[in-house]
Write a protein that holds these residues in place. Structure first.
Motif, PDB file in Angstrom:
ATOM      1  N   GLY A   2      42.188  43.963  38.801  1.00  0.00           N
ATOM      2  CA  GLY A   2      43.287  43.236  38.203  1.00  0.00           C
ATOM      3  C   GLY A   2      44.376  44.135  37.646  1.00  0.00           C
ATOM      4  O   GLY A   2      44.677  45.180  38.174  1.00  0.00           O
ATOM      5  N   TRP A   3      44.982  43.672  36.536  1.00  0.00           N
ATOM      6  CA  TRP A   3      46.128  44.389  35.980  1.00  0.00           C
ATOM      7  C   TRP A   3      45.767  45.818  35.622  1.00  0.00           C
ATOM      8  O   TRP A   3      46.606  46.711  35.684  1.00  0.00           O
ATOM      9  CB  TRP A   3      46.637  43.673  34.729  1.00  0.00           C
ATOM     10  N   GLN A   4      44.546  46.064  35.226  1.00  0.00           N
ATOM     11  CA  GLN A   4      44.187  47.411  34.825  1.00  0.00           C
ATOM     12  C   GLN A   4      44.264  48.372  36.001  1.00  0.00           C
ATOM     13  O   GLN A   4      44.389  49.568  35.830  1.00  0.00           O
ATOM     14  CB  GLN A   4      42.773  47.424  34.236  1.00  0.00           C
ATOM     15  N   ARG A   5      44.219  47.839  37.218  1.00  0.00           N
ATOM     16  CA  ARG A   5      44.344  48.681  38.396  1.00  0.00           C
ATOM     17  C   ARG A   5      45.689  49.364  38.460  1.00  0.00           C
ATOM     18  O   ARG A   5      45.896  50.273  39.240  1.00  0.00           O
ATOM     19  CB  ARG A   5      44.185  47.812  39.653  1.00  0.00           C
ATOM     20  N   GLY A  88      40.822  39.682  42.097  1.00  0.00           N
ATOM     21  CA  GLY A  88      40.657  40.907  41.313  1.00  0.00           C
ATOM     22  C   GLY A  88      41.021  40.628  39.869  1.00  0.00           C
ATOM     23  O   GLY A  88      41.902  41.259  39.290  1.00  0.00           O
ATOM     24  N   THR A  89      40.320  39.680  39.272  1.00  0.00           N
ATOM     25  CA  THR A  89      40.737  39.151  37.965  1.00  0.00           C
ATOM     26  C   THR A  89      40.616  40.155  36.823  1.00  0.00           C
ATOM     27  O   THR A  89      41.266  40.013  35.799  1.00  0.00           O
ATOM     28  CB  THR A  89      39.942  37.876  37.639  1.00  0.00           C
ATOM     29  N   GLY A  90      39.749  41.178  36.987  1.00  0.00           N
ATOM     30  CA  GLY A  90      39.597  42.147  35.905  1.00  0.00           C
ATOM     31  C   GLY A  90      39.066  41.486  34.646  1.00  0.00           C
ATOM     32  O   GLY A  90      38.037  40.818  34.672  1.00  0.00           O
ATOM     33  N   GLY A 108      38.655  32.965  38.829  1.00  0.00           N
ATOM     34  CA  GLY A 108      38.880  34.399  38.918  1.00  0.00           C
ATOM     35  C   GLY A 108      37.725  35.061  39.634  1.00  0.00           C
ATOM     36  O   GLY A 108      36.561  34.739  39.372  1.00  0.00           O
ATOM     37  N   VAL A 109      38.030  35.960  40.567  1.00  0.00           N
ATOM     38  CA  VAL A 109      36.983  36.691  41.282  1.00  0.00           C
ATOM     39  C   VAL A 109      37.243  38.185  41.189  1.00  0.00           C
ATOM     40  O   VAL A 109      38.383  38.637  41.102  1.00  0.00           O
ATOM     41  CB  VAL A 109      36.899  36.272  42.767  1.00  0.00           C
ATOM     42  N   ASP A 110      36.148  38.917  41.184  1.00  0.00           N
ATOM     43  CA  ASP A 110      36.233  40.376  41.172  1.00  0.00           C
ATOM     44  C   ASP A 110      34.956  40.921  41.791  1.00  0.00           C
ATOM     45  O   ASP A 110      33.890  40.317  41.626  1.00  0.00           O
ATOM     46  CB  ASP A 110      36.394  40.909  39.744  1.00  0.00           C
TER      47      ASP A 110
END
Length: 239
Positions: A2-5, A88-90, A108-110
């Motif tokens: 997610g955003w942390q990526r 990629g919800t993180g 959300g999936v990851d």
């Protein structure tokens, strides 16, 4: 994920020219591996359990990116019960904000179990038990993952592009999976700090996704030219 990526963007900021073009093909990076994100979210999960902090998530994209994304969805008057998938919800913070905006059918999936564990902990803290969270690899989605009206990617395609194991093939898998999980006529919103508008058009438009809109993103100036540090596009899957 997610955003942390977005951390991967810092390593490649210098590779985009002021016109927004990438000057060289991506090289393999640990940022494109599951092991990296498992370890990262194990740390974030530990920190959350100790002090309640959801983690650092807006380092590159900026919180305004999330606000613009949600405003676009609201502007389209997409029904509040429409199915929305965060790829990629993180830590799931985008889903939290969508829920606060009134959306009720959120998933959300990851592929990282610690990420899903963290996001579930955050949902519990926020009192949002209706948000569905599950471990899924978007490159090999289950049959249950289908018919979403809106799919959102904020850094996942970037990370896949950095995978040391045949990233080009994995990008094709991603596009094929997107066709499977998004219903015909559905919207795909992608935010990237590694790919330019032109490059994303080549990846998705040629594969059956029609560009609807480019969302405004922060700009920078270099050598007398202005460009964007982040690209945000809205596609619609052709019917």
């Amino acid at each position: 994920m997610g955003w942390q990526r977005a951390a991967s963007c810092r390593d490649r900021a210098g590779r985009r020219s002021a016109m927004g073009a990438r000057e060289e093909e991506f090289g393999p990076s640990a940022l494109g591996t599951k092991e990296h994100w498992d370890a990262a979210y194990e740390r974030e999960l530990k920190n959350f359990k100790e002090n309640g902090a959801p983690g650092e998530i807006w380092q590159v994209f900026g919180e305004e990116s999330m606000t613009r994304l949600i405003r676009w969805i609201e502007k389209q008057k997409i029904p509040l019960d429409s199915s929305v998938l965060d790829i990629g919800t993180g830590n799931g913070v985008l889903l939290v904000e969508l829920a606060k905006s009134g959306y009720t059918n959120l998933t959300g999936v990851d592929y990282s179990l610690p990420a899903v564990q963290l996001s579930k902990s955050i949902m519990e803290k926020e009192g949002l038990p209706h948000i569905k969270l599950q471990v899924e690899d978007i490159l090999n989605p289950s049959d249950a993952l289908s018919d979403f009206q809106v799919c959102i990617d904020k850094g996942t395609f970037d990370a896949i592009s950095l995978n040391p194991d045949n990233a080009a093939q994995k990008r094709k898998q991603y596009v094929n999976s997107l066709h499977r999980v998004l219903k015909p006529g559905g919207f795909f919103i992608i935010t990237s700090c590694n790919w330019t508008k032109e490059e994303l058009l080549k990846e998705f438009q040629e594969a059956g996704f029609h560009l609807l809109e480019e969302l405004p993103t922060p700009t920078f100036c270099f050598g007398g030219r202005t460009g964007n540090s982040v690209t945000a596009l809205v596609f619609q899957q052709k019917i």
